[in-house]
Design an enzyme around this catalytic site. Sequence first.
Site, PDB file in Angstrom:
ATOM      1  N   SER A   1      -3.827  11.223  -8.944  1.00  0.00           N
ATOM      2  CA  SER A   1      -3.333  11.995  -9.955  1.00  0.00           C
ATOM      3  C   SER A   1      -2.857  13.436  -9.825  1.00  0.00           C
ATOM      4  O   SER A   1      -2.773  14.224  -9.981  1.00  0.00           O
ATOM      5  CB  SER A   1      -4.361  12.192 -11.356  1.00  0.00           C
ATOM      6  OG  SER A   1      -4.273  10.623 -11.760  1.00  0.00           O
TER       7      SER A   1
ATOM      8  N   GLU B   1      -9.866   9.585  -1.635  1.00  0.00           N
ATOM      9  CA  GLU B   1      -8.917   9.231  -3.318  1.00  0.00           C
ATOM     10  C   GLU B   1     -10.477   8.630  -4.207  1.00  0.00           C
ATOM     11  O   GLU B   1     -10.023   7.020  -4.137  1.00  0.00           O
ATOM     12  CB  GLU B   1      -8.214   7.679  -3.393  1.00  0.00           C
ATOM     13  CG  GLU B   1      -6.905   8.327  -2.058  1.00  0.00           C
ATOM     14  CD  GLU B   1      -6.041   7.209  -2.635  1.00  0.00           C
ATOM     15  OE1 GLU B   1      -5.417   8.263  -3.127  1.00  0.00           O
ATOM     16  OE2 GLU B   1      -5.609   6.372  -2.194  1.00  0.00           O
TER      17      GLU B   1
ATOM     18  N   GLY C   1      -4.638   7.004 -11.010  1.00  0.00           N
ATOM     19  CA  GLY C   1      -3.761   6.339 -11.867  1.00  0.00           C
ATOM     20  C   GLY C   1      -4.390   6.534 -12.447  1.00  0.00           C
ATOM     21  O   GLY C   1      -3.633   6.119 -13.709  1.00  0.00           O
TER      22      GLY C   1
ATOM     23  N   HIS D   1      -7.537   0.604   0.708  1.00  0.00           N
ATOM     24  CA  HIS D   1      -7.127   0.990  -0.913  1.00  0.00           C
ATOM     25  C   HIS D   1      -7.770   0.812  -2.153  1.00  0.00           C
ATOM     26  O   HIS D   1      -8.250  -0.148  -1.380  1.00  0.00           O
ATOM     27  CB  HIS D   1      -5.700   1.394  -1.212  1.00  0.00           C
ATOM     28  CG  HIS D   1      -4.983   2.092  -2.049  1.00  0.00           C
ATOM     29  ND1 HIS D   1      -5.444   1.685  -3.356  1.00  0.00           N
ATOM     30  CD2 HIS D   1      -4.361   3.120  -2.030  1.00  0.00           C
ATOM     31  CE1 HIS D   1      -4.778   2.186  -3.994  1.00  0.00           C
ATOM     32  NE2 HIS D   1      -4.121   3.420  -3.639  1.00  0.00           N
TER      33      HIS D   1
ATOM     34  N   GLU E   1      -7.174  -0.083  -4.715  1.00  0.00           N
ATOM     35  CA  GLU E   1      -6.902  -1.857  -5.193  1.00  0.00           C
ATOM     36  C   GLU E   1      -6.950  -2.762  -4.556  1.00  0.00           C
ATOM     37  O   GLU E   1      -7.339  -3.411  -5.043  1.00  0.00           O
ATOM     38  CB  GLU E   1      -5.494  -1.142  -5.888  1.00  0.00           C
ATOM     39  CG  GLU E   1      -4.748  -0.151  -7.036  1.00  0.00           C
ATOM     40  CD  GLU E   1      -4.284   0.785  -6.680  1.00  0.00           C
ATOM     41  OE1 GLU E   1      -3.225   0.444  -6.458  1.00  0.00           O
ATOM     42  OE2 GLU E   1      -3.978   1.795  -7.221  1.00  0.00           O
TER      43      GLU E   1
ATOM     44  N   ASN F   1       3.160   6.231  -1.958  1.00  0.00           N
ATOM     45  CA  ASN F   1       2.386   5.082  -1.759  1.00  0.00           C
ATOM     46  C   ASN F   1       2.994   4.794  -3.320  1.00  0.00           C
ATOM     47  O   ASN F   1       2.486   4.349  -4.069  1.00  0.00           O
ATOM     48  CB  ASN F   1       0.883   4.791  -2.744  1.00  0.00           C
ATOM     49  CG  ASN F   1       0.974   3.601  -2.683  1.00  0.00           C
ATOM     50  OD1 ASN F   1       0.905   2.536  -2.724  1.00  0.00           O
ATOM     51  ND2 ASN F   1      -0.492   3.291  -2.251  1.00  0.00           N
TER      52      ASN F   1
ATOM     53  N   LYS G   1       3.215   1.325  -4.391  1.00  0.00           N
ATOM     54  CA  LYS G   1       2.770   0.110  -4.859  1.00  0.00           C
ATOM     55  C   LYS G   1       3.425  -1.088  -5.159  1.00  0.00           C
ATOM     56  O   LYS G   1       4.482  -1.052  -4.687  1.00  0.00           O
ATOM     57  CB  LYS G   1       1.784   0.523  -6.033  1.00  0.00           C
ATOM     58  CG  LYS G   1       0.578   1.956  -5.723  1.00  0.00           C
ATOM     59  CD  LYS G   1       0.220   2.330  -6.599  1.00  0.00           C
ATOM     60  CE  LYS G   1      -0.883   3.142  -6.093  1.00  0.00           C
ATOM     61  NZ  LYS G   1      -1.607   3.991  -7.505  1.00  0.00           N
TER      62      LYS G   1
HETATM   63  P1  PGA Z   1      -1.635   8.158  -8.234  1.00  0.00           P
HETATM   64  O1  PGA Z   1      -2.277   7.098  -6.680  1.00  0.00           O
HETATM   65  O2  PGA Z   1      -1.308   9.432  -7.459  1.00  0.00           O
HETATM   66  O3  PGA Z   1      -0.790   7.451  -8.777  1.00  0.00           O
HETATM   67  O4  PGA Z   1      -3.346   8.686  -8.910  1.00  0.00           O
HETATM   68  C1  PGA Z   1      -2.744   7.206  -5.972  1.00  0.00           C
HETATM   69  C2  PGA Z   1      -2.875   6.374  -4.889  1.00  0.00           C
HETATM   70  O5  PGA Z   1      -2.744   5.444  -5.397  1.00  0.00           O
HETATM   71  O6  PGA Z   1      -3.166   6.849  -3.900  1.00  0.00           O
END
Ligand code: PGA
Length: 255
Positions: A211, A166, A172, A95, A97, A8, A10
């Site tokens: 992460s 998640e 993140g 997701h 976000e 992803n 983003k």
């Molecule tokens: P990250 O993001 O690996 O940077 O923690 C995962 C995601 O948002 O799918």
Amino acid sequence: MKPWLGANWKMHKTVREAREYVARWNSLVEESPLGEEAEAVLFPPFTVLAAVGEALVGASLGAQNVYPEDGGAFTGEISPPMLAELGVRYVLVGHSERRHILGEEDAFLRRKFDALVARGFVPVLCVGETAEERRTGRTDEVLLRQLDGVLGEREAFPGTFVVAYEPVWAIGTGIPATPEDAAQAVARIRAYLRERFGAPADGVPIVYGGSVDPDNVGGFVRPGVSDGALVGSKSLEADVFFRLAQNALEAWRKG
Ligand code: PGA
């Protein structure tokens, strides 16, 4: 089932950067193919989907979002037919976000999921609890509410889809869940899907995200823990994501 690995990106990468990434990715898979044994999926932003889709080998194409109508007066939005034309197969839905920054709620996410299923895409439904929800012992309740909010009213098994567990606090932050915590949540999700749809639901990959990096991925991607990983920051360099995919495949093979 084979391990499923999503990158992803983003809100990262210009067309030039995306082309460089794909050229590097292609040379890596040509040297040592992941082959039919793993499903790797890149989720670039809309503006580079065409450039990535034209050149990409050894991975499928995914989109980070969609609007659940085929066309119309929806300024700034992108429809399923627009994605289909570019060769997109997977689309993220829910997701964290988009839930937390863009304020998307279950009823809207259900419309997206249903529109994608109707058009033959594979939705990737993301669910996960916040730190506060975990602290107060509400993880299971939140997962079930998010699953039911999107899948609850369906009469029939929707066909192929993916669920990504998640936890919001792990995205993140550099602080992943433990494989034990991930396994527990994945089992809870699996139980819901079985109860809801019966045997066909056993073919739905349930992956972990938050992460994930090349060193810890082997703890998450293995039978009995999860069926793959959705990766954010460690997917932004082709070499790193490729190494992560190779490590995941190796852990999966060991079982
Ligand atoms: P990250 O993001 O690996 O940077 O923690 C995962 C995601 O948002 O799918």
